[in-house]
Write a protein that holds these residues in place. Structure first.
Motif: not given
Length: 808
Positions: A500-506, A542-549, A635-642
């Motif tokens: 359910q969780v794609q990415g997570m960051s503090f 950076l990965e959770t928000y998909k910032f461009r390095l 910050s938590v990036r969730l899957q787009g489904g449920d």
């Protein structure tokens, strides 16, 4: 006599049902739109006027001149005591601090087992009620903030925690504050619910001596952290403003220069009554409205009402040709011009009176729809609204004369001899005046259509533009120390294999946050310090928000490996003068201060919008997060489904660490939307007003076409006998109106472009006024007009010419 006027007017209106229906419907639309906008304007202009002497209360804001966007609704801690000692004109000073969320649980009562998370809690000074004379439901202002064991709550909070107890019964009850080893606080005062029409939004106030010592008494002029309010007679505003300038020169500027800052700095006073519409600074307590929008809607409301009056005048003068014989007979029978004017004004009065009555009912019934469109919560209560009660009688009188005077004067001016001999030509003057009104109608309508389309395009541009990161399915947990520093890695590890969780960051900052921390930065070879936004993050940010390095690398995943390493955005690198080769460069944070540190740049990210599209992208420094222990964000990036399943999984993990504290979370795209509440309201109201103005204009054109076709029915018959086609006759009937609409476009297009370009300039990132929008609006207006003319004249065009000519 008046009774006789009423009787004749009623008979006339009943006899001419189409005329009555068109005018009544048009007036009802115009009056309803005007009343709704008036209620909206009244609501927007009523902010912070509910407490006594509100005109004497001001807020002090901080502004750094050489960094145009560094203007804060807050002020530095030393300012409050200096105002008290150095500005005798000020009667009272109070300061507020919004620091963190509170975990609150009632110690007794029906809800004693429930724990709540409160995000509208302020630390306040004991003198709060000396500045804000808020009405109390129970308790006393003297005791309210007198010690660390007291708390002030609103009536809504009292009901939330203690059920149906009266405010008097709530006094003395205990609330437990904090997640671990909570501190008991007794309710010392219950404040009447703060109206929605206030910039000051709180559920609880507390006084904390330790926080007061650490923050309120801090001698730091560069940290604008406290909401500072002063009370003094409004006529002394210029004197107080002058003495604030003296405080800046005497204390603030020397302190800032001593800290290595050479920025221009000043303090400004703003009446609290003006904050909602005129203040759009950083760290506002909540998003405000815009005064320009209020003026715009007020103007549009008046124009919509004028359109309805114009319909009345147009239809009345167009119908004059059918009433010439009536006027001639009345004059021969002894009626004077004055009597005829009163007769025709009585007809207008009956129409206006009926339209106002229907409008009041319609507005009352539309309360819910209007609130949904405007994004507000206005309770109309028309019969209890003093503004409405004062306006309606005036509206009836003004509209009666405005819509009825010219037709009454025009119809009563006919000479009876010419009328009875059928030698009266009803045309030239009336046509010229009527044509001018039609041009005004369509110019107004077309302007509204163009403005509405451009507002919608700008909002679509904001919503669809790439802000430099992905904000979809991003859930933000507000972590106020519940997940502690040493627990972060363990908490992250619980979701390593989650579906359910794609990415997570503090991190200590996120895009669209209410406020950002500022730090001064400079390169080791330069003493010129620049104030920049700053926060800390972990390696997943950076990965959770998909910032461009775009250069360098991300923070390492090994704990502590990148202490004193930073990642810059392009703007920060440009200001520091290292944009060509930033990687490996050293920069100094807060040079000369206690927390001075030399940091190494290891990465460069593409600029992204972490604030509103109204502001240009600012410099940002992201430092590696290692031992930060205050409030932060998960910050938590969730899957787009449920999404519900993802939230449930997060809450289950949260309870492992904090079983008592509810998980407080929001979605980033919703926070993004809150930044543009005023624009969303503007779009909804403009669409409603535009559709109303279109309906009024089409009604007027429908009536005019109807009367024109009736007057020219014999001409149409003759032309058909001589072989004219249906298309030729339609073009004949529509030609004059098309000319008027084209003239209206000449006025509407440049006006709407001028207005919208001024509005778009409020945004640093905006769409333009494109030609296709103008063409679409103008084309729509033409098509609607042609369709209306065709539908109304179709019967006359199709009619058998023998029937129309048989009397000749």
């Amino acid at each position: 006599m008046f009774r006789n006027y009423l009787k004749i007017a009623w008979r006339t209106l009943k006899k001419n049902r189409l005329y009555t229906l068109l005018n009544g419907f048009g007036l009802t639309l115009g009056i309803s739109g005007f009343l709704m906008i008036m209620l909206f304007v009244q609501d927007e202009r009523s902010y912070d006027r509910f407490f006594p002497n509100s005109e004497n209360v001001f807020r002090v804001s901080s502004h750094w001149g050489d960094f145009a966007t560094a203007s804060y609704a807050t002020a530095p801690p030393p300012l409050g005591p200096r105002i008290q000692t150095d500005i005798p004109e000020v009667e009272a000073v109070t300061r507020l601090l919004k620091w963190n969320d509170f975990t609150v649980q009632p110690a007794e009562g029906v809800n004693k087992d429930q724990v709540f998370r409160e995000d509208k809690v302020f630390y306040a000074e004991p003198g709060f009620f000396e500045v804000f004379d808020l009405p109390l439901a129970a308790g006393s202002t003297e005791k309210a903030l007198s010690g660390p064991d007291h708390i002030v709550i609103t009536t809504a909070a009292a009901q939330k925690y203690f059920g149906d107890l009266s405010p008097q019964e709530v006094i003395g009850k205990t609330l437990l504050i904090g997640s671990n080893n909570p501190n008991p606080r007794q309710v010392a005062a219950v404040v009447e619910e703060i109206p929605e029409q206030s910039h000051l939004e709180f559920d609880m106030l507390v006084y904390e001596p330790e926080m007061h010592r650490e923050i309120f008494l801090m001698d730091n002029w560069s940290w604008a952290i406290l909401y500072t309010y002063v009370k003094f007679p409004k006529e002394k505003q210029s004197e107080v403003a002058g003495k604030l300038d003296q405080l800046v020169a005497k204390f603030a500027l020397p302190a800032l220069e001593g800290e290595g800052e050479n920025s221009e700095y000043n303090l400004k006073l703003m009446p609290v009554r003006d904050i909602h519409l005129q203040s759009h600074l950083l760290r506002e307590i909540k998003p405000n409205g815009y005064e320009s929008y209020v003026y715009l809607f007020g103007l549009v409301g008046v124009f919509v009402l004028l359109l309805a009056c114009i319909n009345f005048m147009n239809l009345a003068t167009a119908k004059a040709g059918l009433r010439t014989m009536e006027v001639g007979v009345r004059k021969v029978m002894g009626s004077g011009q004055r009597q005829l004017i009163w007769q025709f004004l009585t007809e207008a009065f009956l129409l206006v009176l009926g339209s106002v009555a229907v409008s009041l009912v319609l507005v009352e019934l539309s309360n819910g729809v209007f609130n949904q469109l405007s994004g507000k919560n206005i309770d109309f209560n028309l019969l209890q609204n003093s503004l409405i009660l004062a306006t309606v009688p005036a509206l009836i009188v003004v509209l009666t004369f405005l819509s009825g005077f010219y037709p009454a004067f025009y119809l009563s001016s006919f000479r009876p001899i010419l009328v009875l001999k059928r030698q009266l030509s009803v045309g030239k003057n009336s046509h010229s005046f009527r044509n001018g009104l039609v041009v005004f109608q369509f110019a107004t309508t077309l302007t509204l259509i163009i403005c509405t389309l451009i507002v919608q395009r700008q909002l679509n541009y904001i919503q669809q533009s790439d802000p430099g990161f992905s904000r979809e399915q991003l859930l933000i947990i507000h972590n106020d120390g519940e997940i502690e520093n040493h627990q972060r890695e363990d908490f992250l590890g619980r979701f390593a294999s989650s579906t359910q969780v794609q990415g997570m960051s503090f991190s200590t900052g996120i895009p669209m946050a209410e406020q950002f921390q500022m730090r001064s930065f400079n390169s080791p070879t330069s003493t010129l310090q620049q104030g920049m936004n700053w926060y800390e993050s972990d390696h997943n940010y950076l990965e959770t928000y998909k910032f461009r390095l775009i250069d360098g690398r991300n923070f390492a995943s090994v704990a502590g490996a990148d202490v004193k390493k930073v990642i810059l955005n392009q703007k920060a690198a440009e200001i520091l003068g290292i944009s060509e080769s930033p990687i490996g460069q050293l920069i100094v944070k807060n040079q000369g201060a206690n927390d001075e540190a030399t940091l190494e740049v290891i990465g460069l990210v593409e600029d992204f919008n972490f604030e509103s599209f109204r502001n240009e992208i600012k410099p940002l420094v992201i430092e590696y997060m290692h031992d930060y222990f205050l409030r932060d964000y998960i910050s938590v990036r969730l899957q787009g489904g449920d999404l519900k399943a993802g939230i449930a999984e997060l809450q289950a993990a949260w309870k492992v660490y904090e079983p008592r504290v509810p998980m407080n979370y929001t979605f980033l795209d919703e926070d993004f939307g809150k930044l543009y509440q005023s624009e969303m309201r503007m779009e909804g109201l403009l669409w409603a007003l535009t559709l109303g103005s279109i309906a009024i204009a089409i009604l007027g054109l429908f009536g005019l076409t109807s009367f024109t076709a009736h007057l020219r029915v014999k001409e149409i018959g003759i032309r058909k006998v001589f072989g004219a086609s249906m298309l030729e006759i339609f073009l004949l009937l529509s030609k004059s109106y098309m000319k008027l609409i084209l003239i209206a476009m000449v006025f509407a297009v440049p006006l709407s472009i001028y207005v919208m370009q001024g509005w778009l300039e409020e945004f640093a990132y905006r769409t333009g006024v494109e030609i296709w929008v103008i063409v679409l609006a103008a084309g729509s207006c033409l098509v609607l007009a042609l369709a209306t003319i065709y539908l109304q004249s179709f019967k006359s065009i199709k009619a058998n010419p023998i029937k129309s000519l048989k009397n000749e």
